[in-house]
Design an enzyme around this catalytic site. Structure first.
Site, PDB file in Angstrom:
ATOM      1  N   GLU A   1       0.854  -1.184   0.000  1.00 27.95           N
ATOM      2  CA  GLU A   1       0.000   0.000   0.000  1.00 27.95           C
ATOM      3  C   GLU A   1       0.890   1.234   0.000  1.00 27.95           C
ATOM      4  O   GLU A   1       1.937   1.254   0.654  1.00 27.95           O
ATOM      5  CB  GLU A   1      -0.921   0.042   1.214  1.00 27.95           C
ATOM      6  CG  GLU A   1      -1.760   1.320   1.258  1.00 27.95           C
ATOM      7  CD  GLU A   1      -2.895   1.302   2.271  1.00 27.95           C
ATOM      8  OE1 GLU A   1      -3.776   2.168   2.185  1.00 27.95           O
ATOM      9  OE2 GLU A   1      -2.894   0.417   3.143  1.00 27.95           O
TER      10      GLU A   1
ATOM     11  N   CYS B   1      -6.559   1.355   2.408  1.00 31.33           N
ATOM     12  CA  CYS B   1      -7.340   2.595   2.412  1.00 31.33           C
ATOM     13  C   CYS B   1      -7.109   3.414   1.149  1.00 31.33           C
ATOM     14  O   CYS B   1      -8.011   4.111   0.693  1.00 31.33           O
ATOM     15  CB  CYS B   1      -6.987   3.408   3.652  1.00 31.33           C
ATOM     16  SG  CYS B   1      -7.530   2.650   5.205  1.00 31.33           S
TER      17      CYS B   1
ATOM     18  N   ASN C   1     -12.462  -3.078   0.886  1.00 29.34           N
ATOM     19  CA  ASN C   1     -11.382  -3.174   1.870  1.00 29.34           C
ATOM     20  C   ASN C   1     -11.855  -2.606   3.193  1.00 29.34           C
ATOM     21  O   ASN C   1     -12.200  -1.428   3.268  1.00 29.34           O
ATOM     22  CB  ASN C   1     -10.159  -2.393   1.385  1.00 29.34           C
ATOM     23  CG  ASN C   1      -9.099  -2.277   2.459  1.00 29.34           C
ATOM     24  OD1 ASN C   1      -8.365  -3.221   2.718  1.00 29.34           O
ATOM     25  ND2 ASN C   1      -9.007  -1.114   3.103  1.00 29.34           N
ATOM     26  N   GLU C   2     -11.916  -3.452   4.210  1.00 29.64           N
ATOM     27  CA  GLU C   2     -12.278  -3.007   5.564  1.00 29.64           C
ATOM     28  C   GLU C   2     -13.549  -2.162   5.563  1.00 29.64           C
ATOM     29  O   GLU C   2     -13.664  -1.187   6.310  1.00 29.64           O
ATOM     30  CB  GLU C   2     -11.134  -2.215   6.199  1.00 29.64           C
ATOM     31  CG  GLU C   2      -9.894  -3.038   6.472  1.00 29.64           C
ATOM     32  CD  GLU C   2      -8.851  -2.279   7.282  1.00 29.64           C
ATOM     33  OE1 GLU C   2      -9.055  -1.082   7.544  1.00 29.64           O
ATOM     34  OE2 GLU C   2      -7.829  -2.878   7.645  1.00 29.64           O
TER      35      GLU C   2
END
Length: 836
Positions: free
Chosen positions: A257, A442, A569-570
């Site tokens: 990331e 994120c 994602n999350e």
């Protein structure tokens, strides 16, 4: 917020009934969630916890939001509990969640229904009353300020859809919120009469949670007391080759990331910072005006946008009879004799390009002679001295416009143009990852809808790519784009696993709304879904397809053979998410049925997002879901059996992000012993990757990380070497083992771990042994139905628990000696045995 709900209470004096008070406090600005206290007489209250959070708000960004103000709890006629609350003083949002047991809560909804115009903007609205009609419709009354004399009212059948808000007078509405003193503090909340068994269950859940919290706080310090007086142990271990099962052959991978300057200034080998003059105050959300198009450039120049190179790259610099300099990322590191490719888009007068050291000594230089129109010019610079802090200087005696100023070492990873920093990429490659997940995290779903990572902005000529702000508060040049990610995966023999947003931004968003309470408008979702489908065509389509042609033009006519794609994602699992997520999944399945879709189940190993995410996975019959958790070392020690109870017939797991919150050897061993359980459950857990991967020293937004670096050095952590040893020694069959430790203490038993596998390609048997005890453990390993050949390769990684410098040491030993060699205190050992 206060709510009133009129339901007949149970018979007074019933010994099985008690009063339950639901409330929150202003401590930590309302971040502590929903609390309970119980009483038999409404006079003497017993806090459960105290202040243990049974429900927390998921609205908005972490830190500034996720607040629960003035909760109101009531039970409906079907026995379902509903909690409503205000989320802050500004957004006029009424939040709702429901539960049957007050422990397990369903999805939260957030509706901007609470009208506060003309009233006190600094006071959160407070629900004072709820009424239920015979048809099941709820009437909700709330105030903005008790002194205002005005009450607001709306009706709803489901706490998701509300009628138009009405205005009335306070005296016409009953207020059932009550005040009590608990532990010397006055609190306000709602009282419900419940069965004692429900309160008993609340207490037990709280006690279990606190016990686990204490248990998971294990550390070298607590272990010293726990194992004081412990003598060296022996372990009888039997490994049976006839009792085996296939496990994943892509288990160990990496997750990249762009956080901690992992891309620009990190893996991406470009040495010039802000090389396209596109840095903007928006990168830091306007909090730092010094961060702009001029950042990291010094000299007398102006920034213009008239007739730039490309609409995606409008800014450029104009020099008049002067010079500008750039120091790159904490200085430009150069090595004597190495060659560096300099390039620049320019128009106007001739200019001189120099590499200069801190003392002003010229290390290399070249002359560029632009014309009247934008054109790319190149030169090769060969420094005369090795320095870590050179700067690039561009000077002219006339007027010249410059953009896309680039300096690349020719020695990139695999010699790729626009490639990767060789030492850093090699350090990642040395992990032997079976897959690479990218670009986030994120970053993939961004801070707000407009910041969602759009892969199409990252491919094609560099000057045409569209840079963007990074959710971690810096800039993404997109020089490291999807083509470069795919190429890196191919270069190291890893499966690419791109992750795309599920039509919603990061749940930690604070731009354009609050967190993940909104998504791409449904009228624009068809276009977004097409972007997802186009990515698969880009990766796998022939050169004759629209997007396959773009890939071919970049220098890769053959497909990248994409097999996996992550969606989400999350994510906060809400109705907004599910609608968009389902739309994407169904479209991918219809056009590309062979693509393996990886779902998402939130940022934790438990809780509402986890439960609801798994429910969606079951409903859609997803092949894989992405689980994440960052926990203390003790959690990993105590949860080695976490996946033992998972179904072998349902959706498989990709453990996409995990870490034990530290870079000591104790942390590394906790991860090593947990991975023995992951291998044991390799028929359920298909993939696993530590996170985050990279961090530039002095520019970290998250710690711990696996690999730290600066401009000249790469600094792997001890955690890295655990991952490397697992990556170097994978197996695709798990062999059943039985361990009998001479100490029956449960705490000691759980700190000795083993995993035995076979690599069917070589037929090697690989035994991994972890000792997180302060004493040696001497094994006696019996191999059943296994014939050995030659010596064993014996690798040990050891250090003091607080240490950070342990490195693996490998020797060769006769097999029988290796099987009986004592495991040092605090050690990770791998025995690799040939069978042919």
């Amino acid at each position: 917020m206060a709510i009133v709900f009129f339901v007949p209470f149970a018979k007074a004096g019933d010994p099985r009934k008690v009063y339950l008070l639901a409330y929150s406090t202003e401590k930590d600005k309302g971040h502590n969630g929903l609390h309970f206290a119980w009483s038999q007489d409404k006079l003497n209250w017993n806090a459960i916890g105290p202040e243990y959070p049974f429900l927390k708000c998921d609205y908005g960004a972490w830190g500034s939001q996720k607040r629960m103000l003035e909760p109101f709890l009531f039970k409906d006629t079907k026995g379902v509990f509903h909690c409503l609350w205000t989320v802050n003083e500004q957004d006029n949002v009424l939040a709702h969640a429901e539960s049957t047991d007050l422990v397990n809560w369903g999805r939260q909804s957030y509706v901007p229904v609470m009208k506060t115009a003309g009233l006190n903007p600094d006071i959160a609205a407070t629900v004072r009353q709820i009424e239920v009609s015979g048809s099941g419709t709820y009437t909700v009354n709330w105030l903005n300020d008790l002194a205002s004399g005005v009450v607001f009212t709306a009706t709803t059948p489901d706490f998701k859809n509300y009628s138009e808000t009405q205005v009335g007078l306070v005296e016409k509405r009953k207020d059932i919120r009550q005040r009590f003193t608990i532990s010397g503090e006055t609190v306000e909340g709602t009282v419900t009469e419940v069965d004692w068994s429900m309160v008993d269950n609340l207490i037990k859940n709280m006690e279990v949670a606190k016990f686990r919290q204490k248990q998971n706080s294990a550390s070298p310090e607590t272990d010293k007391a726990l194992f004081a007086g412990l003598k060296p142990l022996t372990a009888e271990i039997t490994i049976n080759a006839t009792q085996k099962k296939p496990i994943s052959d892509v288990l160990m991978g990496v997750f990249f990331e762009d956080i901690n300057y992992a891309a620009d200034g990190g893996l991406y080998a470009e040495l010039i910072q802000n090389n396209s003059f596109e840095y903007s105050p928006a990168d830091k959300k306007g909090r730092d005006d010094s961060w702009n198009a001029r950042s990291f450039w010094n000299g007398n120049f102006t920034v213009d946008t008239l007739n730039g190179i490309h609409s995606n790259n409008p800014h450029y610099a104009v020099l008049k009879n002067g010079s500008i300099t750039n120091t790159g990322f904490d200085g430009i590191p150069v090595i004597t004799g190495d060659k560096y490719d300099f390039s620049i888009f320019a128009k106007g007068a001739a200019c001189t390009v120099k590499l200069v050291d801190a003392n002003g000594t010229v290390l290399a230089q070249a002359t560029i002679k632009p014309g009247k129109t934008w054109k790319k010019h190149s030169a090769v610079l060969k420094p005369s001295k090795t320095v870590a802090d050179a700067r690039l200087e561009i000077s002219t005696s006339g007027e010249v416009a410059v953009d896309m100023v680039s300096l690349f070492p020719q020695k990139t990873f695999k010699g790729r143009k626009n490639g990767l920093r060789a030492d850093l990429a090699q350090t990642v490659a040395d992990l032997h990852p079976k897959f690479v997940r990218f670009p986030g995290g994120c970053v993939a779903h961004g801070d707000g809808i407009d910041n969602i990572y759009r892969w199409k902005n990252t491919v094609g000529p560099l000057e045409n790519r569209k840079s963007d702000r990074n959710i971690w508060h810096y800039h993404q040049s997109m020089g490291l784009g999807y083509f470069e990610y795919f190429q890196f995966c191919e270069d190291i023999g890893a499966e690419p696993v791109p992750v795309l947003a599920a039509g919603v931004p990061c749940q930690n968003s604070s731009t354009g709304g609050a967190g993940q309470q909104f998504g791409i408008p449904m009228e624009h979702m068809d276009e977004y879904v097409q972007d997802v489908l186009d990515l698969i065509e880009y990766a796998n389509g022939s050169a004759s397809t629209k997007w396959g042609k773009v890939r071919a033009e970049a220098g890769h006519p053959k497909p990248f053979n994409l097999k996996y794609i992550g969606i989400g994602n999350e994510d906060l699992i809400t109705d907004v998410f599910e609608e968009r997520y389902t739309m994407i999944v169904e479209a991918v399945r219809k056009k590309y049925p062979d693509i393996i879709i990886i779902g998402t189940v939130g940022p934790f190993f438990q809780g509402t997002d986890y439960v609801e995410g798994w429910a969606i996975a079951d409903k859609l019959q997803l092949p894989l879901v992405d689980e994440h958790y960052y926990e203390q070392p003790g959690w990993f020690i105590n949860n080695q059996s976490f996946y033992d109870a998972y179904s072998r017939k349902a959706t498989k797991v990709y453990l996409g992000e995990y870490a034990s919150r530290g870079n000591t050897f104790y942390n590394a061993l906790a991860e090593a012993i947990y991975l023995t359980g992951i291998e044991r459950n390799g028929d359920v857990v298909s993939m696993a990757s530590y996170a985050p991967l990279l961090a530039r020293e002095g520019h970290t937004q998250w710690n711990p990380d696996l690999i730290y670096f600066n401009g000249t050095e790469v600094k792997p952590t001890v955690n890295y070497f655990v991952q490397k040893l697992y990556g170097e020694n994978p197996g695709d069959e798990y062999l059943q083992s039985v361990v009998s430790l001479s100490e029956n203490n449960d705490e000691a038993v759980k700190r000795v771990g083993i995993s035995a596998t076979t690599d069917t390609a070589t037929e090697d048997v690989i035994i991994k042994l972890v000792n997180i005890l302060p004493v040696t453990v001497t094994p006696a390993i019996e191999l059943q139905d296994i014939k050995t050949k030659g010596n064993a390769v014996y690798t040990t990684l050891t250090d003091v628990p607080e240490g950070k410098t342990g490195r693996p040491v490998t020797i060769q030993l006769p097999v029988q000696e290796a099987l009986k060699k004592a495991l040092p205190p605090y050690s990770f050992t791998i025995i690799r045995i040939k069978t042919r």
